[in-house]
Design a protein around this motif. Structure first.
Motif, PDB file in Angstrom:
ATOM      1  N   TYR A 157       0.701  -1.316   0.231  1.00  0.00           N
ATOM      2  CA  TYR A 157      -0.088  -0.073  -0.142  1.00  0.00           C
ATOM      3  C   TYR A 157       0.985   1.278   0.007  1.00  0.00           C
ATOM      4  O   TYR A 157       0.339   2.295  -0.445  1.00  0.00           O
ATOM      5  CB  TYR A 157      -0.887  -0.095   1.125  1.00  0.00           C
ATOM      6  CG  TYR A 157      -2.128  -0.820   0.954  1.00  0.00           C
ATOM      7  CD1 TYR A 157      -3.108  -0.461   0.173  1.00  0.00           C
ATOM      8  CD2 TYR A 157      -2.404  -2.037   1.568  1.00  0.00           C
ATOM      9  CE1 TYR A 157      -4.387  -1.154  -0.047  1.00  0.00           C
ATOM     10  CE2 TYR A 157      -3.444  -2.785   1.232  1.00  0.00           C
ATOM     11  CZ  TYR A 157      -4.488  -2.385   0.610  1.00  0.00           C
ATOM     12  OH  TYR A 157      -5.664  -3.107   0.214  1.00  0.00           O
TER      13      TYR A 157
ATOM     14  N   ARG B 171       2.007   1.935  -3.523  1.00  0.00           N
ATOM     15  CA  ARG B 171       0.973   2.099  -4.558  1.00  0.00           C
ATOM     16  C   ARG B 171       0.828   3.508  -4.484  1.00  0.00           C
ATOM     17  O   ARG B 171       0.349   4.412  -5.621  1.00  0.00           O
ATOM     18  CB  ARG B 171      -0.099   1.298  -3.963  1.00  0.00           C
ATOM     19  CG  ARG B 171      -1.492   1.595  -4.654  1.00  0.00           C
ATOM     20  CD  ARG B 171      -2.848   0.866  -4.450  1.00  0.00           C
ATOM     21  NE  ARG B 171      -3.642   1.449  -5.375  1.00  0.00           N
ATOM     22  CZ  ARG B 171      -4.936   0.861  -5.513  1.00  0.00           C
ATOM     23  NH1 ARG B 171      -5.353  -0.240  -4.675  1.00  0.00           N
ATOM     24  NH2 ARG B 171      -5.731   1.047  -6.307  1.00  0.00           N
TER      25      ARG B 171
ATOM     26  N   SER C  53      -0.857   1.362  -9.490  1.00  0.00           N
ATOM     27  CA  SER C  53      -1.807   1.335  -8.794  1.00  0.00           C
ATOM     28  C   SER C  53      -2.937   1.386  -9.787  1.00  0.00           C
ATOM     29  O   SER C  53      -3.821   0.594  -9.343  1.00  0.00           O
ATOM     30  CB  SER C  53      -2.011   3.041  -8.600  1.00  0.00           C
ATOM     31  OG  SER C  53      -3.203   3.394  -7.503  1.00  0.00           O
ATOM     32  N   ALA C  54      -3.008   1.707 -10.940  1.00  0.00           N
ATOM     33  CA  ALA C  54      -3.951   1.535 -12.062  1.00  0.00           C
ATOM     34  C   ALA C  54      -4.242  -0.009 -12.275  1.00  0.00           C
ATOM     35  O   ALA C  54      -5.385  -0.617 -12.621  1.00  0.00           O
ATOM     36  CB  ALA C  54      -3.822   2.441 -13.221  1.00  0.00           C
TER      37      ALA C  54
ATOM     38  N   TRP D 145      -3.498  -2.232 -10.262  1.00  0.00           N
ATOM     39  CA  TRP D 145      -4.000  -2.839  -9.053  1.00  0.00           C
ATOM     40  C   TRP D 145      -5.697  -3.022  -9.090  1.00  0.00           C
ATOM     41  O   TRP D 145      -6.334  -3.984  -8.934  1.00  0.00           O
ATOM     42  CB  TRP D 145      -3.662  -2.117  -7.825  1.00  0.00           C
ATOM     43  CG  TRP D 145      -4.062  -2.475  -6.445  1.00  0.00           C
ATOM     44  CD1 TRP D 145      -5.207  -3.067  -6.165  1.00  0.00           C
ATOM     45  CD2 TRP D 145      -3.266  -2.859  -5.379  1.00  0.00           C
ATOM     46  NE1 TRP D 145      -5.050  -3.500  -4.800  1.00  0.00           N
ATOM     47  CE2 TRP D 145      -3.946  -3.097  -4.428  1.00  0.00           C
ATOM     48  CE3 TRP D 145      -1.794  -2.212  -5.201  1.00  0.00           C
ATOM     49  CZ2 TRP D 145      -3.467  -3.512  -2.876  1.00  0.00           C
ATOM     50  CZ3 TRP D 145      -1.256  -2.441  -3.600  1.00  0.00           C
ATOM     51  CH2 TRP D 145      -2.264  -3.056  -2.749  1.00  0.00           C
ATOM     52  N   ASP D 146      -6.024  -1.566  -9.504  1.00  0.00           N
ATOM     53  CA  ASP D 146      -7.576  -1.571  -9.574  1.00  0.00           C
ATOM     54  C   ASP D 146      -8.273  -2.554 -10.931  1.00  0.00           C
ATOM     55  O   ASP D 146      -9.102  -3.014 -10.368  1.00  0.00           O
ATOM     56  CB  ASP D 146      -7.930  -0.039  -9.743  1.00  0.00           C
ATOM     57  CG  ASP D 146      -7.574   0.908  -8.612  1.00  0.00           C
ATOM     58  OD1 ASP D 146      -7.515   0.322  -7.573  1.00  0.00           O
ATOM     59  OD2 ASP D 146      -7.413   2.158  -8.817  1.00  0.00           O
TER      60      ASP D 146
ATOM     61  N   ILE E 192      -7.962  -6.170  -9.317  1.00  0.00           N
ATOM     62  CA  ILE E 192      -9.284  -6.168  -8.870  1.00  0.00           C
ATOM     63  C   ILE E 192     -10.693  -6.389  -9.294  1.00  0.00           C
ATOM     64  O   ILE E 192     -11.476  -7.289  -8.991  1.00  0.00           O
ATOM     65  CB  ILE E 192      -9.656  -5.082  -7.605  1.00  0.00           C
ATOM     66  CG1 ILE E 192      -8.317  -5.088  -6.471  1.00  0.00           C
ATOM     67  CG2 ILE E 192     -10.795  -5.108  -7.036  1.00  0.00           C
ATOM     68  CD1 ILE E 192      -8.704  -6.320  -5.547  1.00  0.00           C
ATOM     69  N   GLY E 193     -10.889  -5.688 -10.597  1.00  0.00           N
ATOM     70  CA  GLY E 193     -11.825  -5.634 -11.335  1.00  0.00           C
ATOM     71  C   GLY E 193     -11.992  -7.097 -12.014  1.00  0.00           C
ATOM     72  O   GLY E 193     -13.087  -7.569 -11.947  1.00  0.00           O
TER      73      GLY E 193
END
Length: 208
Positions: free
Chosen positions: A77, A80, A89-90, A92-93, A96-97
């Protein structure tokens, strides 16, 4: 993901978990990683960043993905939110999606196929029946087909016309609870008759 540790919940070593080979052509791994100015032995290098993203996309679970590369949640974290880690970071998102899409597919499959529940008689499993989660079906129908089943003004409850209409459509496609119970009682009665016949004749095998 497979874990070689006898206590996987306690392990963060990079060798405790094994991940399938990362596809270098996966667009998800094409992000610009954060590069440490003076990397140390335990730095989260670009290779480890990509391994983390791949594991996160596969599992959807941040803690599990962190274990797979032997990194702490705090370190990930912190990384990130560093300037220059926008690509990480992008990704990572996005990972998750992708994990959430897999979760949604699993929920849809469970709603359609139902869940096998055992029937136990005298300490033995003698039959099984399929339980369909009506609440899960209703939720997925509202999410997938909001123009037909959704209602932004209220959350329908039992007795609500919308709720009853959806439930009626679902029940029309699946056996009722009484039908399931009757089927179970018939199976149990048949098996009990076989057990009693076996006890009377000394035959040690149940008929199929």
């Amino acid at each position: 993901m497979r874990c070689a540790s006898v206590r996987p919940g306690r392990r963060t070593s990079r060798t405790a978990f094994f991940e399938d080979a990362i596809d270098p052509e996966d667009p998800l791994l094409g992000f610009a990683p954060y590069r440490h100015k003076a990397p140390r032995a335990n730095s989260i290098t670009p290779e480890r960043q990509r391994a983390f993203i791949a594991a996160l996309a596969a599992s959807g679970i941040v803690t599990q993905a962190a274990r797979s590369i032997g990194a702490s949640m705090e370190a990930l974290y912190k990384l990130r939110h560093l300037p220059g880690a926008e690509g990480f970071s992008a990704a990572w998102d996005m990972a998750i999606g992708r994990g959430m899409m897999r979760l949604e597919d699993c929920a849809l499959e469970r709603a359609i196929r139902g869940e096998e529940r055992p029937v136990v008689s005298r300490g033995e499993v003698v039959a099984s029946w399929t339980r369909h989660d009506t609440q899960l079906m209703l939720f997925l129908l509202r999410q997938r087909l909001p123009h037909r089943y959704g209602d932004t003004r209220r959350d329908p409850r039992p007795g609500d016309p919308l709720y009853e209409r959806i439930r009626a459509e679902i029940e029309a496609e699946y056996p009722s609870l009484e039908e399931v119970r009757a089927s179970i009682r018939a199976k149990v009665a048949g098996l009990r008759a076989q057990v009693e016949a076996r006890a009377a004749t000394g035959n040690g095998a149940l008929e199929e």
